[in-house]
Design an enzyme around this catalytic site. Structure first.
Site, PDB file in Angstrom:
ATOM      1  N   CYS A  17       0.817  -1.218   0.000  1.00 20.65           N
ATOM      2  CA  CYS A  17       0.000   0.000   0.000  1.00 20.65           C
ATOM      3  C   CYS A  17       0.849   1.265   0.000  1.00 20.65           C
ATOM      4  CB  CYS A  17      -0.968  -0.009   1.182  1.00 20.65           C
ATOM      5  SG  CYS A  17      -2.360  -1.134   0.926  1.00 20.65           S
ATOM      6  N   ASP A  68      -8.352  -3.833  -5.149  1.00 18.94           N
ATOM      7  CA  ASP A  68      -7.066  -3.408  -4.600  1.00 18.94           C
ATOM      8  C   ASP A  68      -5.966  -4.244  -5.233  1.00 18.94           C
ATOM      9  OD1 ASP A  68      -5.272  -1.993  -2.871  1.00 18.94           O
ATOM     10  OD2 ASP A  68      -6.875  -1.907  -1.385  1.00 18.94           O
ATOM     11  N   HIS A 140      -8.241 -10.778 -15.040  1.00 22.20           N
ATOM     12  CA  HIS A 140      -7.620 -10.211 -16.236  1.00 22.20           C
ATOM     13  C   HIS A 140      -6.114 -10.183 -16.035  1.00 22.20           C
ATOM     14  CE1 HIS A 140      -7.434  -7.980 -19.954  1.00 22.20           C
ATOM     15  NE2 HIS A 140      -6.703  -7.036 -19.371  1.00 22.20           N
TER      16      HIS A 140
END
Length: 350
Positions: A17, A68, A140
């Site tokens: 993060c 995320d 994906h």
């Protein structure tokens, strides 16, 4: 990972993060986005920078949707997958929901990393999803310069039990579910200064699913929740203050830290994201006289897969802590309170 492959963290300019765009820059970018109609079914959108979007399906169900993803925070591919998946699923728990399925988002430098390494990253993510009781139903992939992995996660919550980051009330207590210091330990790891025990502590916290969220949301005394991630306790605590229109007070000596985090921060093992966080929102934080620079770095330390921050009525604190501890969060602690309403809410550190 074969011996000829580079360390995963050497392929990314930032990890976990800590990769997030700084909150100040993000605010300016979003301010330039065109205003779109908001349908009545959209119960939670972008207005309060919350953890996920929520869409009402019917009187008893609402869909929680979030995504995320990030670059490697560790070199072990399986651990990287586990961390990224845990972090992504956390946003559903932070809204009070239960996850139902995930989609994988995968960007890999396929000419640099072996198929074995990439498969290990995906396997780590699948392992965490299995622990959460959800399938990876699709996804994906792209060929990317830097390794990127994460999830789109969908969940369900009763519309009456949605917990946003904006529902805190004056007099509420604040409970933090996990200790701070992940960014510091990850910076030490990248520099080669984190020992095996420190690595184990970091992996234990960043792969622990925030499962108490659903049970906490069912408590009438719980008024708001968020998870502490890339903007640090300072940033996410400030978002809670803005949402409630109240000052929020953090009692710094009560804030739990990962063992060794303070020493490593004092040795300079802090992330660049910590400084960017302070530049973005430091003007809205009131620090006590003599507050050490190292403490400021820990306050703004970006947390990957960080803990839930819960605002609850004082009489509900014991119930909140009991739920945390029953699910393995022994370090959960009461760290502050919500103060009276104000025209310009700030975060106060005492």
């Amino acid at each position: 990972m074969t011996q000829t492959e580079p360390r995963l963290t050497s392929l990314s300019h930032g990890g976990g993060c800590g990769c997030k765009i700084a909150p100040g820059v993000l605010s300016r970018l979003l301010a330039q986005a065109p205003a779109l109609p908001v349908p009545p079914e959209l119960l939670v959108g972008t207005a309060t920078a919350d953890d996920a979007a929520v869409w009402r399906l019917n009187d008893t169900q609402a869909l929680v949707a979030t995504t995320d993803f990030f670059m490697p925070i560790v070199d072990d591919p399986r651990d990287f997958g586990r961390i990224a998946a845990t972090n992504a699923i956390s946003d559903v728990y932070a809204m009070g929901g239960r996850p139902i399925m995930a989609l994988a988002l995968v960007g890999m430098p396929v000419k640099v990393l072996s198929e074995t390494t990439i498969a290990s990253i995906l396997a780590g993510g699948a392992e965490v999803c299995a622990s959460a009781g959800i399938p990876i139903a699709g996804g994906h992939t792209i060929d990317s310069v830097e390794p990127i992995y994460g999830l789109v996660v969908l969940g369900l919550v009763h519309p009456d039990q949605i917990k946003t980051n904006a529902g805190a009330r004056p007099g509420d207590a604040l409970v933090l579910g996990k200790p701070l210091g992940v960014g510091v330990l990850s910076a030490a790891l990248k520099a080669g200064d984190l020992d095996a025990q420190g690595y184990g502590r970091m992996i234990d916290t960043v792969t622990r699913l925030n499962t108490p969220g659903a049970a906490l949301a069912a408590l009438p005394g719980v008024h708001a929740m968020t998870d502490v991630t890339g903007f640090g306790l300072g940033g996410h605590g400030l978002e809670m203050a803005r949402g409630a229109g109240c000052d929020v007070e953090i009692r710094w000596p009560r804030v739990p830290l990962l063992a060794g985090a303070r020493d490593l921060a004092e040795a300079g093992r802090v992330t660049g994201a910590s400084g960017r966080n302070w530049e973005s929102y430091g003007a809205e934080i009131v620090l006590p006289d003599g507050f050490a620079h190292v403490d400021r770095a820990l306050l703004t330390d970006p947390q990957t897969s960080g803990g839930l921050l819960v605002a609850c009525a004082p009489e509900a604190v014991d119930q909140v802590l009991d739920i945390f501890k029953a699910q393995g969060f022994s370090g959960a602690a009461t760290v502050g309170r919500v103060l009276d309403p104000t025209d310009q809410p700030v975060l106060r550190i005492v």
